[in-house]
Design a protein around this motif. Structure first.
Motif, PDB file in Angstrom:
ATOM      1  N   ALA A 123      13.554  -3.914   2.431  1.00 47.50           N
ATOM      2  CA  ALA A 123      12.479  -3.208   3.139  1.00 47.50           C
ATOM      3  C   ALA A 123      12.589  -1.708   2.904  1.00 47.50           C
ATOM      4  O   ALA A 123      13.672  -1.137   2.947  1.00 47.50           O
ATOM      5  N   ALA A 124      11.451  -1.096   2.623  1.00 47.60           N
ATOM      6  CA  ALA A 124      11.367   0.370   2.459  1.00 47.60           C
ATOM      7  C   ALA A 124      12.243   0.890   1.320  1.00 47.60           C
ATOM      8  O   ALA A 124      12.750   1.998   1.380  1.00 47.60           O
ATOM      9  N   THR A 125      12.434   0.093   0.272  1.00 45.35           N
ATOM     10  CA  THR A 125      13.181   0.575  -0.899  1.00 45.35           C
ATOM     11  C   THR A 125      12.245   0.646  -2.111  1.00 45.35           C
ATOM     12  O   THR A 125      11.839   1.744  -2.506  1.00 45.35           O
ATOM     13  N   ASP A 126      11.899  -0.495  -2.703  1.00 50.34           N
ATOM     14  CA  ASP A 126      10.988  -0.475  -3.850  1.00 50.34           C
ATOM     15  C   ASP A 126       9.651   0.148  -3.488  1.00 50.34           C
ATOM     16  O   ASP A 126       9.104   0.950  -4.248  1.00 50.34           O
ATOM     17  N   THR A 127       9.111  -0.227  -2.336  1.00 46.58           N
ATOM     18  CA  THR A 127       7.813   0.303  -1.931  1.00 46.58           C
ATOM     19  C   THR A 127       7.876   1.811  -1.710  1.00 46.58           C
ATOM     20  O   THR A 127       6.985   2.546  -2.123  1.00 46.58           O
ATOM     21  N   THR A 128       8.935   2.277  -1.062  1.00 45.40           N
ATOM     22  CA  THR A 128       9.053   3.706  -0.792  1.00 45.40           C
ATOM     23  C   THR A 128       9.284   4.496  -2.068  1.00 45.40           C
ATOM     24  O   THR A 128       8.711   5.578  -2.247  1.00 45.40           O
ATOM     25  N   SER A 129      10.108   3.984  -2.969  1.00 45.37           N
ATOM     26  CA  SER A 129      10.353   4.703  -4.223  1.00 45.37           C
ATOM     27  C   SER A 129       9.072   4.813  -5.039  1.00 45.37           C
ATOM     28  O   SER A 129       8.814   5.848  -5.670  1.00 45.37           O
ATOM     29  N   ASN A 130       8.240   3.777  -5.011  1.00 45.15           N
ATOM     30  CA  ASN A 130       6.979   3.841  -5.743  1.00 45.15           C
ATOM     31  C   ASN A 130       5.987   4.776  -5.052  1.00 45.15           C
ATOM     32  O   ASN A 130       5.199   5.451  -5.717  1.00 45.15           O
ATOM     33  N   ALA A 131       6.017   4.803  -3.715  1.00 42.08           N
ATOM     34  CA  ALA A 131       5.164   5.749  -2.993  1.00 42.08           C
ATOM     35  C   ALA A 131       5.579   7.183  -3.302  1.00 42.08           C
ATOM     36  O   ALA A 131       4.735   8.075  -3.462  1.00 42.08           O
ATOM     37  N   LEU A 132       6.879   7.426  -3.393  1.00 42.77           N
ATOM     38  CA  LEU A 132       7.374   8.755  -3.762  1.00 42.77           C
ATOM     39  C   LEU A 132       6.964   9.117  -5.190  1.00 42.77           C
ATOM     40  O   LEU A 132       6.562  10.254  -5.464  1.00 42.77           O
ATOM     41  N   SER A 133       7.052   8.160  -6.096  1.00 42.65           N
ATOM     42  CA  SER A 133       6.641   8.400  -7.479  1.00 42.65           C
ATOM     43  C   SER A 133       5.167   8.761  -7.547  1.00 42.65           C
ATOM     44  O   SER A 133       4.768   9.701  -8.235  1.00 42.65           O
ATOM     45  N   ARG A 134       4.362   8.008  -6.796  1.00 43.08           N
ATOM     46  CA  ARG A 134       2.920   8.292  -6.782  1.00 43.08           C
ATOM     47  C   ARG A 134       2.660   9.688  -6.221  1.00 43.08           C
ATOM     48  O   ARG A 134       1.813  10.439  -6.742  1.00 43.08           O
ATOM     49  N   THR A 135       3.369  10.065  -5.169  1.00 45.09           N
ATOM     50  CA  THR A 135       3.164  11.377  -4.556  1.00 45.09           C
ATOM     51  C   THR A 135       3.523  12.497  -5.524  1.00 45.09           C
ATOM     52  O   THR A 135       2.791  13.488  -5.653  1.00 45.09           O
ATOM     53  N   LEU A 136       4.650  12.359  -6.224  1.00 44.81           N
ATOM     54  CA  LEU A 136       5.044  13.381  -7.192  1.00 44.81           C
ATOM     55  C   LEU A 136       4.035  13.471  -8.338  1.00 44.81           C
ATOM     56  O   LEU A 136       3.728  14.565  -8.827  1.00 44.81           O
ATOM     57  N   HIS A 137       3.516  12.331  -8.760  1.00 44.09           N
ATOM     58  CA  HIS A 137       2.496  12.313  -9.811  1.00 44.09           C
ATOM     59  C   HIS A 137       1.245  13.058  -9.344  1.00 44.09           C
ATOM     60  O   HIS A 137       0.669  13.880 -10.072  1.00 44.09           O
ATOM     61  N   LEU A 138       0.819  12.798  -8.106  1.00 44.98           N
ATOM     62  CA  LEU A 138      -0.369  13.453  -7.561  1.00 44.98           C
ATOM     63  C   LEU A 138      -0.146  14.965  -7.383  1.00 44.98           C
ATOM     64  O   LEU A 138      -1.044  15.762  -7.632  1.00 44.98           O
ATOM     65  N   LEU A 139       1.048  15.327  -6.958  1.00 49.25           N
ATOM     66  CA  LEU A 139       1.354  16.754  -6.803  1.00 49.25           C
ATOM     67  C   LEU A 139       1.357  17.458  -8.162  1.00 49.25           C
ATOM     68  O   LEU A 139       0.937  18.616  -8.271  1.00 49.25           O
ATOM     69  N   ALA A 140       1.832  16.760  -9.196  1.00 42.41           N
ATOM     70  CA  ALA A 140       1.797  17.333 -10.543  1.00 42.41           C
ATOM     71  C   ALA A 140       0.356  17.511 -11.018  1.00 42.41           C
ATOM     72  O   ALA A 140       0.042  18.443 -11.762  1.00 42.41           O
ATOM     73  N   MET A 141      -0.536  16.629 -10.568  1.00 40.85           N
ATOM     74  CA  MET A 141      -1.951  16.713 -10.918  1.00 40.85           C
ATOM     75  C   MET A 141      -2.679  17.786 -10.108  1.00 40.85           C
ATOM     76  O   MET A 141      -3.767  18.215 -10.495  1.00 40.85           O
ATOM     77  N   ASN A 142      -2.077  18.201  -8.996  1.00 38.74           N
ATOM     78  CA  ASN A 142      -2.705  19.175  -8.108  1.00 38.74           C
ATOM     79  C   ASN A 142      -1.722  20.322  -7.838  1.00 38.74           C
ATOM     80  O   ASN A 142      -1.154  20.425  -6.745  1.00 38.74           O
ATOM     81  N   PRO A 143      -1.501  21.202  -8.815  1.00 38.01           N
ATOM     82  CA  PRO A 143      -0.466  22.238  -8.683  1.00 38.01           C
ATOM     83  C   PRO A 143      -0.702  23.204  -7.527  1.00 38.01           C
ATOM     84  O   PRO A 143       0.265  23.694  -6.934  1.00 38.01           O
ATOM     85  N   ASP A 144      -1.950  23.504  -7.198  1.00 41.28           N
ATOM     86  CA  ASP A 144      -2.200  24.429  -6.092  1.00 41.28           C
ATOM     87  C   ASP A 144      -1.724  23.839  -4.773  1.00 41.28           C
ATOM     88  O   ASP A 144      -1.079  24.528  -3.960  1.00 41.28           O
TER      89      ASP A 144
END
Length: 227
Positions: A7-28
């Protein structure tokens, strides 16, 4: 035991990956988030207390919006344990032309719950429901969100489901996301890679590089932040 282990391992790591990807897409927005975290770290001798961390408004908004638009588990399967009449939020017409406000679901019927479609419904979240816009959480949500009475246990979303089968690790997952994000974003800048990132809509959404769909990976370029 497997529930507690995973619980809260694979799902959380993928949510973190998605967040970092989105932040890289939105530098401001990434810069704004970094400044919020850095201010909190300086105000607390680099060690942000729990109450202060969970209360950071933009960090909270970034996490909520990512979990809304990109739930790590996009759909789940359930089986009806008894005959039920399932009410509909919006009436539909049957093949005979009659309008129906509910449908009969017989016992043992397999039901696919589309978490991602519930979280993205434009009738609930508005015409920008398909946009990643953390700012929506920094002001009161539309009345349509409150009136929808979504049965999820988290922020009018079905990301962590609801009821007796809701995710038991959702509180831990939220805290883990904020701790990791606040640590990484305050120390590094994230940029998009040269490769195209493709998210595979499997049981748990997974990042891959275009041309290598069988290998989960999220290559991002990074730069050290000089505070």
């Amino acid at each position: 035991m497997s529930t507690f282990a995973f619980a809260a391992t694979d799902t959380t790591s993928n949510a973190l990956s998605r967040t970092l990807h989105l932040l890289a897409m939105n530098p401001d927005l990434q810069d704004r988030l970094r400044q919020e975290v850095i201010r909190a770290r300086k105000a607390n001798a680099e060690d942000i207390p729990y109450d202060d961390l969970v209360a950071l408004p933009l960090l909270d908004a970034v996490c909520r919006e990512t979990l809304r638009l990109h739930p790590p588990v996009p759909r789940v399967l359930r089986v009806a344990r008894q005959d039920i009449s399932l009410p509909l939020s919006t009436p539909i017409k049957g093949i005979d032309g009659r309008e129906m406000e509910s449908i009969v679901v017989p016992k043992d019927t397999k039901i696919v719950i589309s978490i991602i479609n519930s979280n993205r419904d434009p009738l609930i979240w508005g015409p920008d429901s398909l946009e990643w816009r953390p700012e929506r959480w920094l002001s009161p949500l539309p009345e349509t969100v409150h009136n929808a009475h979504i049965p999820g246990i988290y922020s009018h979303l079905m990301t962590f489901l609801g009821g007796g089968r809701a995710c038991i690790g959702f509180k831990f997952s939220q805290l883990e996301m904020k701790v990791v994000l606040s640590t990484l974003v305050s120390q590094f800048r994230f940029f998009l890679p040269e490769q195209e990132i493709v998210w595979q809509m499997t049981g748990i959404t997974t990042p891959t590089v275009k041309g290598s769909p069988g290998r989960p990976q999220l290559p991002l370029r990074m730069d050290v932040v000089n505070n």
